[in-house]
Scaffold this motif. Structure first.
Motif, PDB file in Angstrom:
ATOM      1  N   ARG A 141      -2.149 -21.937   1.890  1.00  0.00           N
ATOM      2  CA  ARG A 141      -0.863 -22.404   2.427  1.00  0.00           C
ATOM      3  C   ARG A 141       0.204 -21.329   2.269  1.00  0.00           C
ATOM      4  NH1 ARG A 141      -2.179 -27.598  -0.104  1.00  0.00           N
ATOM      5  NH2 ARG A 141      -0.881 -26.941  -1.851  1.00  0.00           N
ATOM      6  N   LYS A 142       0.208 -20.675   1.130  1.00  0.00           N
ATOM      7  CA  LYS A 142       1.189 -19.619   0.882  1.00  0.00           C
ATOM      8  C   LYS A 142       0.994 -18.470   1.870  1.00  0.00           C
ATOM      9  CE  LYS A 142       3.050 -16.620  -2.629  1.00  0.00           C
ATOM     10  NZ  LYS A 142       3.010 -16.145  -3.982  1.00  0.00           N
ATOM     11  N   GLU A 143      -0.272 -18.084   2.104  1.00  0.00           N
ATOM     12  CA  GLU A 143      -0.541 -17.014   3.073  1.00  0.00           C
ATOM     13  C   GLU A 143      -0.083 -17.400   4.469  1.00  0.00           C
ATOM     14  OE1 GLU A 143      -4.667 -15.952   2.967  1.00  0.00           O
ATOM     15  OE2 GLU A 143      -4.583 -15.350   0.861  1.00  0.00           O
ATOM     16  N   ARG A 144      -0.320 -18.636   4.866  1.00  0.00           N
ATOM     17  CA  ARG A 144       0.121 -19.085   6.190  1.00  0.00           C
ATOM     18  C   ARG A 144       1.648 -19.081   6.302  1.00  0.00           C
ATOM     19  NH1 ARG A 144      -3.159 -24.428   6.734  1.00  0.00           N
ATOM     20  NH2 ARG A 144      -3.599 -23.957   4.595  1.00  0.00           N
ATOM     21  N   ARG A 145       2.321 -19.501   5.230  1.00  0.00           N
ATOM     22  CA  ARG A 145       3.783 -19.466   5.231  1.00  0.00           C
ATOM     23  C   ARG A 145       4.299 -18.039   5.353  1.00  0.00           C
ATOM     24  NH1 ARG A 145       5.099 -22.251  -0.003  1.00  0.00           N
ATOM     25  NH2 ARG A 145       3.028 -23.094   0.022  1.00  0.00           N
ATOM     26  N   ASP A 146       3.671 -17.152   4.591  1.00  0.00           N
ATOM     27  CA  ASP A 146       4.077 -15.748   4.638  1.00  0.00           C
ATOM     28  C   ASP A 146       3.837 -15.157   6.031  1.00  0.00           C
ATOM     29  OD1 ASP A 146       4.854 -15.873   2.016  1.00  0.00           O
ATOM     30  OD2 ASP A 146       3.009 -14.928   1.220  1.00  0.00           O
ATOM     31  N   GLU A 147       2.740 -15.528   6.671  1.00  0.00           N
ATOM     32  CA  GLU A 147       2.456 -15.040   8.021  1.00  0.00           C
ATOM     33  C   GLU A 147       3.492 -15.557   9.007  1.00  0.00           C
ATOM     34  OE1 GLU A 147      -1.531 -16.203   8.994  1.00  0.00           O
ATOM     35  OE2 GLU A 147      -2.415 -14.773   7.579  1.00  0.00           O
ATOM     36  N   ARG A 148       3.893 -16.813   8.868  1.00  0.00           N
ATOM     37  CA  ARG A 148       4.918 -17.381   9.746  1.00  0.00           C
ATOM     38  C   ARG A 148       6.254 -16.677   9.549  1.00  0.00           C
ATOM     39  NH1 ARG A 148       4.190 -23.214   8.062  1.00  0.00           N
ATOM     40  NH2 ARG A 148       1.972 -23.249   8.167  1.00  0.00           N
ATOM     41  N   LYS A 149       6.562 -16.384   8.302  1.00  0.00           N
ATOM     42  CA  LYS A 149       7.817 -15.689   8.036  1.00  0.00           C
ATOM     43  C   LYS A 149       7.816 -14.287   8.646  1.00  0.00           C
ATOM     44  CE  LYS A 149       9.157 -17.933   3.753  1.00  0.00           C
ATOM     45  NZ  LYS A 149       9.405 -17.748   2.326  1.00  0.00           N
ATOM     46  N   ASP A 150       6.683 -13.629   8.549  1.00  0.00           N
ATOM     47  CA  ASP A 150       6.565 -12.289   9.114  1.00  0.00           C
ATOM     48  C   ASP A 150       6.706 -12.319  10.645  1.00  0.00           C
ATOM     49  OD1 ASP A 150       6.256 -11.210   6.636  1.00  0.00           O
ATOM     50  OD2 ASP A 150       4.059 -11.074   6.746  1.00  0.00           O
ATOM     51  N   LYS A 151       6.217 -13.348  11.291  1.00  0.00           N
ATOM     52  CA  LYS A 151       6.302 -13.480  12.738  1.00  0.00           C
ATOM     53  C   LYS A 151       7.742 -13.743  13.162  1.00  0.00           C
ATOM     54  CE  LYS A 151       1.668 -15.120  13.749  1.00  0.00           C
ATOM     55  NZ  LYS A 151       0.876 -16.227  14.260  1.00  0.00           N
ATOM     56  N   ASP A 152       8.445 -14.480  12.376  1.00  0.00           N
ATOM     57  CA  ASP A 152       9.828 -14.824  12.734  1.00  0.00           C
ATOM     58  C   ASP A 152      10.701 -13.677  12.497  1.00  0.00           C
ATOM     59  OD1 ASP A 152       9.062 -17.363  13.312  1.00  0.00           O
ATOM     60  OD2 ASP A 152       9.682 -18.201  11.396  1.00  0.00           O
TER      61      ASP A 152
END
Length: 162
Positions: free
Chosen positions: A151-162
């Protein structure tokens, strides 16, 4: 269908060594697995009532073979035997982790008057169950940790995309 059962009864009546030898040969043969469960149980019961030391290795093999009435009768025969050769087989049965077989060992040792051995078997069973519970808890903790990390990795990936 009753003929084999009658034959086992007659061989048991012959006793040791004649009847015992024939029953042991049947139990050792390759045809053993193809026999009817009732017939297997009757053969083991007959060997148990003869109380012969020669039957112990065969009874041990049957007891370790799995979940059948013959296996539980073999466990009973081993528990009722006071032979030292039965002890390693009973320990192996306890070590397999089959709770039903472990319970049978404890019950038959107690009924055979082997209170100390039954107590030791019960303590082993409890320790085994504790270890199983501990392993399951650790597995669940690891699974939870992995899910958190995912979940943390997915959140970090979303933040990087934004």
């Amino acid at each position: 269908p009753l003929l084999p059962l009658v034959a086992v009864g007659e061989l048991a009546a012959y006793g040791v060594p004649a009847g015992e030898g024939m029953l042991l040969e049947i139990a050792r043969s390759e045809r053993w697995d193809g026999l009817d469960e009732d017939l297997q149980s009757e053969i083991v019961i007959a060997l148990r009532t003869m109380r012969s030391g020669r039957a112990l290795p065969v009874l041990g093999k049957i007891a370790l073979s799995g979940d059948s009435d013959a296996a539980y009768e073999a466990i009973r025969a081993l528990c009722e035997s006071s032979a030292p050769e039965a002890e390693p087989v009973l320990e192996a049965i306890l070590g397999q982790g089959d709770r039903k077989a472990q319970k049978a060992v404890i019950r038959w040792l107690r009924k055979a008057g082997e209170r100390d051995r039954a107590k030791d078997a019960r303590q082993f069973r409890r320790a085994d169950r504790r270890e199983d519970r501990t392993e399951r808890r650790e597995d669940r903790r690891e699974d939870r940790q992995e899910r958190r990390e995912d979940r943390k990795e997915r959140r970090d990936e979303r933040k990087d995309k934004d």
